[in-house]
Scaffold this motif. Structure first.
Motif, mmCIF file in Angstrom:
data_model
loop_
_atom_site.group_PDB
_atom_site.id
_atom_site.type_symbol
_atom_site.label_atom_id
_atom_site.label_comp_id
_atom_site.label_asym_id
_atom_site.label_seq_id
_atom_site.Cartn_x
_atom_site.Cartn_y
_atom_site.Cartn_z
ATOM 1 N N ARG A 78 0.674 -1.214 -0.179
ATOM 2 C CA ARG A 78 -0.048 -0.037 0.034
ATOM 3 C C ARG A 78 0.921 1.350 0.042
ATOM 4 N NH1 ARG A 78 -4.966 0.141 3.824
ATOM 5 N NH2 ARG A 78 -5.607 -1.212 2.300
ATOM 6 N N TYR A 79 1.864 1.287 0.777
ATOM 7 C CA TYR A 79 2.722 2.570 1.058
ATOM 8 C C TYR A 79 3.991 2.464 0.459
ATOM 9 C CZ TYR A 79 -1.223 3.192 4.342
ATOM 10 O OH TYR A 79 -2.383 3.529 5.001
ATOM 11 N N GLY A 80 4.461 1.484 0.113
ATOM 12 C CA GLY A 80 5.774 1.199 -0.626
ATOM 13 C C GLY A 80 6.761 0.490 0.203
ATOM 14 N N ARG A 81 7.854 -0.199 -0.436
ATOM 15 C CA ARG A 81 8.718 -0.688 0.294
ATOM 16 C C ARG A 81 9.712 -0.025 1.238
ATOM 17 N NH1 ARG A 81 5.104 -3.992 -2.325
ATOM 18 N NH2 ARG A 81 6.305 -5.483 -3.760
ATOM 19 N N VAL A 82 10.153 1.308 0.683
ATOM 20 C CA VAL A 82 10.907 1.995 1.568
ATOM 21 C C VAL A 82 10.152 2.674 2.939
ATOM 22 C CG1 VAL A 82 12.035 4.451 1.603
ATOM 23 C CG2 VAL A 82 12.358 2.831 -0.495
ATOM 24 N N LYS A 83 9.044 3.116 2.662
ATOM 25 C CA LYS A 83 8.084 3.573 3.937
ATOM 26 C C LYS A 83 8.270 2.516 4.939
ATOM 27 C CE LYS A 83 5.805 7.518 2.010
ATOM 28 N NZ LYS A 83 4.491 7.724 0.975
ATOM 29 N N ALA A 84 8.035 1.213 4.461
ATOM 30 C CA ALA A 84 7.685 0.284 5.311
ATOM 31 C C ALA A 84 9.266 -0.066 6.010
ATOM 32 C CB ALA A 84 7.221 -0.908 4.680
ATOM 33 N N MET A 85 10.105 0.240 5.305
ATOM 34 C CA MET A 85 11.448 -0.092 6.061
ATOM 35 C C MET A 85 11.829 1.107 7.051
ATOM 36 S SD MET A 85 14.116 -0.843 3.131
ATOM 37 C CE MET A 85 13.621 -1.762 1.815
ATOM 38 N N VAL A 86 11.173 2.349 6.676
ATOM 39 C CA VAL A 86 11.385 3.388 7.766
ATOM 40 C C VAL A 86 10.506 3.208 9.025
ATOM 41 C CG1 VAL A 86 10.872 6.080 8.162
ATOM 42 C CG2 VAL A 86 11.941 5.138 5.922
ATOM 43 N N VAL A 87 9.450 2.561 8.940
ATOM 44 C CA VAL A 87 8.321 2.418 10.111
ATOM 45 C C VAL A 87 9.337 1.316 10.752
ATOM 46 C CG1 VAL A 87 6.484 1.334 10.967
ATOM 47 C CG2 VAL A 87 6.259 2.886 8.946
ATOM 48 N N ALA A 88 9.789 0.169 10.334
ATOM 49 C CA ALA A 88 10.718 -0.853 10.964
ATOM 50 C C ALA A 88 11.658 -0.265 11.815
ATOM 51 C CB ALA A 88 10.946 -2.089 10.109
ATOM 52 N N SER A 89 12.457 0.877 11.191
ATOM 53 C CA SER A 89 13.481 1.422 11.723
ATOM 54 C C SER A 89 13.069 2.170 13.153
ATOM 55 C CB SER A 89 14.225 2.363 10.715
ATOM 56 O OG SER A 89 15.019 3.288 11.300
ATOM 57 N N VAL A 90 12.003 2.966 12.843
ATOM 58 C CA VAL A 90 11.460 3.607 14.177
ATOM 59 C C VAL A 90 11.228 2.416 15.257
ATOM 60 C CG1 VAL A 90 9.574 5.063 15.083
ATOM 61 C CG2 VAL A 90 10.722 5.491 12.670
ATOM 62 N N LEU A 91 10.405 1.344 15.119
ATOM 63 C CA LEU A 91 9.956 0.408 15.758
ATOM 64 C C LEU A 91 11.388 -0.324 16.640
ATOM 65 C CD1 LEU A 91 7.237 -1.440 14.179
ATOM 66 C CD2 LEU A 91 7.139 0.260 16.268
ATOM 67 N N PHE A 92 12.407 -0.590 15.961
ATOM 68 C CA PHE A 92 13.551 -0.979 16.260
ATOM 69 C C PHE A 92 14.314 -0.047 17.254
ATOM 70 C CE2 PHE A 92 14.458 -3.817 12.496
ATOM 71 C CZ PHE A 92 14.354 -4.861 13.114
ATOM 72 N N THR A 93 14.137 1.244 16.932
ATOM 73 C CA THR A 93 14.816 2.187 17.832
ATOM 74 C C THR A 93 14.174 2.557 19.346
ATOM 75 O OG1 THR A 93 15.494 3.576 15.730
ATOM 76 C CG2 THR A 93 15.850 4.625 17.990
#
Length: 466
Positions: A78-93
């Motif tokens: 829905r939002y793209g591979r890159v945006k999904a990676m950014v969300v994952a990065s925020v959750l990891f942090t």
């Protein structure tokens, strides 16, 4: 002629860079799941937690990963591979900060669960993105980057645990600024988590996602950088296979009879066998395991780090050969090797003696045989089922169902991981190590026949032709 070769070289370098940035998610996946290894005992002491609470603090993150994996495909479509990676990065942090600040076992478990969601998302997005951005002749090697990143993440996490514990004296002792060492173990994840988000913001969106969104000029510019030359023919090919009128749905995975498509079952089978052979028992419980056979705490940690290093070396072997020999031969060889090595460990641990305190002891050459068999087992897994499963899951499904099918297969993989990890302590307690390794040997034997009869070779086939 030289300019064509040079252009191809620069294209290859560009593809390796963007695949490497996506594979940072794999690094964090490995780091996050392994970092708790050195902190488990200290956490249960600090929070005065019983064995059930401690077990849940470790394993609930895996169920979080199953949820993250299941929904990541939808979000990425829905939002793209890159945006999904950014969300994952925020959750990891957030998870790394929170885990280190934990005040009780339940809020600590919540922060670990958040990290689990990120791990699950990264386990789906990275292989899909890498497969979609790789030229056919490089796809196997670049797909293996995900597993290399995972095993490097495990290695670095265990190394950080080792150095922090040794410097502080133990995981419970105060370390920098008088803060307990185990808290610092979790905080070491913050820099790579932030770097992942920054790297994600610098890489292009997947051309297949862009075509699906009707953003063809952008897709053409990305494909030109990846492939060189005219990308219009490739866009036409992608357009034919991507259904542009709607988002992929999980109902796409169902056949006419209402059941899952056979290819989805095969993906689930691959995921489940990758876990049922018991690999994560070695990585989550290795220090417990070696202490059970008489190693000291420091020797157990050292052995764990050595095993993680063996895993890295063998993954590099897989990267070298996956596009040369193909996926299927590596899986078959790996299954055979695991049957032999797990069978050896089963025999050694079944005949091991108990000391006066009821602890398992390996006398004479038995300890050395167990250690060699364990490392050869990691070697056999490392060049086959470790990386090749991710390569196949990234490329075996057609464009229409890839993200949804990968989500289901990865979610089931985390559930299998949870099942194997949580059943190991009771099996160890009530039936012994021999029984545990006996079960993993049987799974390795079945995996051989599964590959033989159900896995088709994907080497050299375009994603559009799957």
């Amino acid at each position: 002629m030289t300019s064509t070769t040079e252009r191809r070289k620069s294209n290859t370098f560009y593809v390796i860079l963007i695949a490497g940035a996506a594979a940072l998610g794999g690094f964090l996946f490995g780091f996050d799941t392994a970092v708790i290894n050195g902190a488990v005992a200290a956490i249960s002491k600090a929070f005065n937690a019983n064995s059930v609470e401690t077990g849940l603090a470790v394993s609930l993150a895996l169920l979080g990963s199953a949820v993250g994996a299941f929904y990541a495909g939808k979000i990425a479509d829905r939002y793209g591979r890159v945006k999904a990676m950014v969300v994952a990065s925020v959750l990891f942090t957030i998870s790394a900060i929170g885990s280190g600040l934990g005040v009780g076992i339940w809020d600590f478990t919540f922060w670990r669960l958040l990290g689990g969601l990120a791990v699950g998302a990264a386990s789906v997005i990275a292989p899909a993105y890498i497969a979609e951005c790789s030229p056919t002749h490089l796809r196997g090697r670049l797909g293996s980057l995900q597993q290399l990143a995972i095993v490097v993440g495990i290695f670095i996490a265990l190394l950080c645990d080792y150095f922090i514990a040794v410097s502080a004296g133990s995981a419970e002792s105060p370390f920098l600024f008088g803060i307990a060492a185990w808290r610092w173990m979790f905080w070491t994840e913050i820099p790579p988590a932030v770097l992942y988000g920054m790297a994600a913001l610098m890489i292009p969106e997947s051309p297949r996602y862009l075509v699906a969104q009707g953003r063809e000029p952008e897709a053409a510019s990305v494909l030109t950088k990846i492939l060189g030359g005219n990308a219009l023919a490739k866009i036409e090919e992608i357009r034919q296979t991507v259904l542009r009128e709607r988002q992929p749905k999980f109902s796409d995975l169902l056949g006419r009879s209402g059941g899952l498509l056979p290819i989805v079952w095969i993906g689930i089978g691959l995921s489940v066998f990758q876990q049922l052979v018991g690999i994560n028992v070695i990585f989550y419980y290795s220090s417990v395991l070696w202490r059970a056979v008489g190693f000291s705490e420091k020797d157990s940690l050292t052995t764990t780090v050595i095993t993680a290093a063996v895993n890295i070396i063998t993954t590099l072997i897989a990267i070298a050969f996956v596009d040369k020999f193909g996926r299927k031969p590596l899986l078959i060889l790996g299954s055979l090797g695991m049957v032999v090595t797990l069978g050896t460990m089963t025999a050694v641990f079944r005949t091991a003696q108990l000391d006066a305190a009821g602890n398992l002891t390996l006398n004479g050459s038995a300890g050395l045989i167990a250690l060699l068999a364990a490392n050869f087992y990691v070697f056999c897994f490392g060049f086959s089922w470790g990386p090749v499963t991710w390569v196949l899951l990234g490329e075996m499904f057609n464009n229409k169902i890839r993200a949804a099918a990968l989500s289901v297969a990865a979610a089931i993989q985390w559930v299998a991981n949870f099942a194997v990890s949580t059943t190991f302590p009771p099996i160890l307690q009530y039936f012994g190590l021999g029984a545990a390794y006996g079960l993993y040997t049987i799974a390795a034997a079945i995996s051989f026949f599964f590959v033989l009869f159900f896995i088709k070779e994907t080497k050299g086939i375009e994603l559009e032709d799957m």
